[in-house]
Design an enzyme around this catalytic site. Structure first.
Site, short mmCIF file in Angstrom:
data_model
loop_
_atom_site.label_atom_id
_atom_site.label_comp_id
_atom_site.label_asym_id
_atom_site.label_seq_id
_atom_site.Cartn_x
_atom_site.Cartn_y
_atom_site.Cartn_z
NE ARG A 1 -1.84 -1.69 3.48
CZ ARG A 1 -1.96 -2.92 4.00
NH1 ARG A 1 -2.96 -3.68 3.65
NH2 ARG A 1 -1.09 -3.37 4.87
NE ARG B 1 6.03 -11.14 0.62
CZ ARG B 1 5.37 -11.29 1.74
NH1 ARG B 1 5.83 -12.09 2.68
NH2 ARG B 1 4.24 -10.63 1.96
CB THR B 2 3.32 -10.94 -5.49
OG1 THR B 2 2.92 -9.84 -4.67
CG2 THR B 2 3.26 -12.22 -4.68
CB SER C 1 9.32 0.55 6.55
OG SER C 1 8.53 -0.59 6.78
NE ARG C 2 6.93 -0.87 12.88
CZ ARG C 2 5.97 0.01 12.55
NH1 ARG C 2 6.29 1.15 11.94
NH2 ARG C 2 4.71 -0.23 12.87
CD GLU D 1 10.90 4.23 16.37
OE1 GLU D 1 9.78 4.41 16.89
OE2 GLU D 1 11.06 4.08 15.16
CG HIS E 1 7.65 6.20 14.38
ND1 HIS E 1 7.99 4.93 14.80
CD2 HIS E 1 6.67 6.03 13.45
CE1 HIS E 1 7.24 4.04 14.17
NE2 HIS E 1 6.43 4.69 13.35
P1 NAP Z 1 1.91 -3.78 2.94
O1 NAP Z 1 0.80 -3.25 2.11
O2 NAP Z 1 1.75 -5.10 3.62
O3 NAP Z 1 3.23 -3.83 2.00
C1 NAP Z 1 4.40 -4.51 2.34
C2 NAP Z 1 5.24 -4.76 1.08
O4 NAP Z 1 6.44 -5.42 1.48
C3 NAP Z 1 4.58 -5.66 0.04
O5 NAP Z 1 4.94 -5.20 -1.26
C4 NAP Z 1 5.23 -7.02 0.29
O6 NAP Z 1 5.28 -7.84 -0.85
C5 NAP Z 1 6.61 -6.57 0.65
N1 NAP Z 1 7.37 -7.59 1.41
C6 NAP Z 1 7.02 -8.17 2.56
N2 NAP Z 1 7.98 -9.03 2.97
C7 NAP Z 1 8.95 -8.94 2.02
C8 NAP Z 1 10.19 -9.58 1.86
N3 NAP Z 1 10.63 -10.48 2.76
N4 NAP Z 1 10.94 -9.25 0.78
C9 NAP Z 1 10.49 -8.34 -0.13
N5 NAP Z 1 9.30 -7.72 -0.02
C10 NAP Z 1 8.55 -8.02 1.04
O7 NAP Z 1 2.30 -2.76 4.08
P2 NAP Z 1 2.12 -1.16 4.07
O8 NAP Z 1 0.75 -0.79 4.54
O9 NAP Z 1 2.62 -0.62 2.78
O10 NAP Z 1 3.13 -0.80 5.25
C11 NAP Z 1 4.52 -1.09 5.13
C12 NAP Z 1 5.21 -0.85 6.46
O11 NAP Z 1 5.29 0.54 6.71
C13 NAP Z 1 4.49 -1.41 7.70
O12 NAP Z 1 4.83 -2.77 7.92
C14 NAP Z 1 4.95 -0.50 8.82
O13 NAP Z 1 6.02 -1.11 9.50
C15 NAP Z 1 5.45 0.75 8.11
N6 NAP Z 1 4.73 1.98 8.49
C16 NAP Z 1 5.38 2.99 9.12
C17 NAP Z 1 4.73 4.16 9.43
C18 NAP Z 1 5.42 5.31 10.10
O14 NAP Z 1 4.82 5.96 10.94
N7 NAP Z 1 6.64 5.63 9.74
C19 NAP Z 1 3.37 4.31 9.12
C20 NAP Z 1 2.72 3.25 8.49
C21 NAP Z 1 3.41 2.09 8.18
P3 NAP Z 1 3.96 -8.58 -1.41
O15 NAP Z 1 3.03 -7.49 -1.81
O16 NAP Z 1 4.44 -9.34 -2.56
O17 NAP Z 1 3.43 -9.41 -0.28
#
Ligand code: NAP
Length: 312
Positions: A149, A170-171, A229-230, A259, A277
């Site tokens: 997302r 991954r996909t 991200s993290r 943190e 953050h």
């Molecule tokens: P998401 O929709 O689940 O997207 C995660 C992406 O990472 C997907 O493209 C997934 O691939 C890929 N992925 C997962 N494991 C992987 C691996 N081992 N190797 C390569 N790609 C991998 O999550 P999101 O909503 O975008 O959020 C992402 C992250 O942002 C969260 O997990 C959170 O930690 C962080 N975040 C931080 C803040 C902040 O305040 N700074 C705010 C919101 C979120 P697939 O699509 O192929 O499964």
């Protein structure tokens, strides 16, 4: 019937009484340990670890409704073994976090903080043709490590800036590719070919430390690293060294391994933009995050499926 629930005290001002109907709430401040007792739900912030011990101390727990999209603060295996549901706040914070990622891209690419400091210190002596020369974005390459997302929302914003997009996930994401012209590559090629690397994978055992001395060395000289991200995706000391040595152009970070502590060498490193953050920190988004977490609790306690489960 009222249900005893634990809710992070920091959410009090973000929730309306109507959202809390039928809940007997114990407000739990971030600095208080997770108590033992008969609560049936917990709504924690991402700073609270909910692992095997905490779950054992809450034997009646039915749901952990995390107030974040990332859920690396929860031991999913332990939760699943105890039949405790886990939910996150996926979807509602995508746009706010993508905006903040772009704030970091622009701030690092154009030396925003150095410029502000120069003016504030009273050391700006006037326009100079070679002062604080940054990276022209048009024609450069943005690399999205993770294109879910948030990664995709960051990519969509890159089009008007004239950036070419590479992504690793991954996909494959055919709709995203069609919409933005992005090309899927492996992580090695992404690191070697992009001018700006932006991290959007979750923190998992496979992704922790994905940016380390070796992978940093594979990045283009002068490249920029962005992480919203993290924190534990990045080995902070190795990043500090890459900045000190001049290999990396800049780093824009919103998140850190431990943190609110930031590795002292990273804190002292040159050409960084370090934020506390605040990826999802907009009025609207924080209200939505609190609302969806509590709505997950209400759904589960009334026998309905959770709205945003992290596993099914
Ligand atoms: P998401 O929709 O689940 O997207 C995660 C992406 O990472 C997907 O493209 C997934 O691939 C890929 N992925 C997962 N494991 C992987 C691996 N081992 N190797 C390569 N790609 C991998 O999550 P999101 O909503 O975008 O959020 C992402 C992250 O942002 C969260 O997990 C959170 O930690 C962080 N975040 C931080 C803040 C902040 O305040 N700074 C705010 C919101 C979120 P697939 O699509 O192929 O499964």
């Amino acid at each position: 019937m009222t249900h005893r629930v634990l809710i992070a005290a920091e959410l009090k001002n973000l929730l309306r009484p109507s959202q809390l109907a039928d809940l007997d709430i114990t407000w739990l401040a971030a600095d208080q340990p997770t108590p033992k007792g008969d609560w049936v739900a917990i709504v924690p912030l991402l700073s609270r670890w909910v692992g095997g011990t905490e779950l054992k101390h809450l034997p009646n727990l039915r749901i952990v409704a995390n107030v974040a999209v990332g859920y690396n603060n929860i031991d999913l295996v332990a939760a699943e073994m105890r039949n405790v549901l886990v939910t996150n706040t996926s979807g509602v914070l995508t746009e706010a976090t993508a905006d903040l990622t772009w704030a970091l891209i622009l701030a690092t690419a154009r030396h925003l903080i150095e410029g502000v400091d120069l003016v504030r210190r009273g050391q700006w002596t006037g326009w100079h043709p070679e002062q604080l020369l940054g990276l022209e974005l048009r024609g450069r390459t943005l690399g999205l490590l993770g294109a879910g997302r948030i990664g995709q929302a960051v990519g969509r914003r890159a089009l008007p800036f004239g950036l070419r997009i590479l992504y690793a996930a991954r996909t494959a994401k055919p709709d995203f590719e069609r919409e933005t012209g992005a090309t899927r590559v492996d992580a090695t090629r992404l690191l070697a070919e992009t001018d700006i690397v932006s991290l959007h994978v979750p923190s998992t055992p496979e992704t922790k430390g994905i940016i380390n001395g070796e992978t940093l060395a594979r990045m283009k000289p002068g490249a920029i690293l962005i992480n919203t991200s993290r924190g534990d995706l990045v080995r902070e000391e190795a990043l500090a060294m890459a900045l000190e040595l001049g290999h990396l152009g800049a780093a824009g970070l919103d998140v850190y391994t431990d943190e609110p502590t930031i590795h002292p060498r990273l804190l002292a490193a040159p050409r960084t933009v370090l934020l506390p953050h605040i990826g999802s920190a907009t009025e609207e988004t924080r209200h939505k995050m609190a609302a969806i977490a509590v709505a997950n609790v209400q759904a589960v306690l009334s026998g309905k499926p959770p709205l945003t489960p992290v596993y099914s």
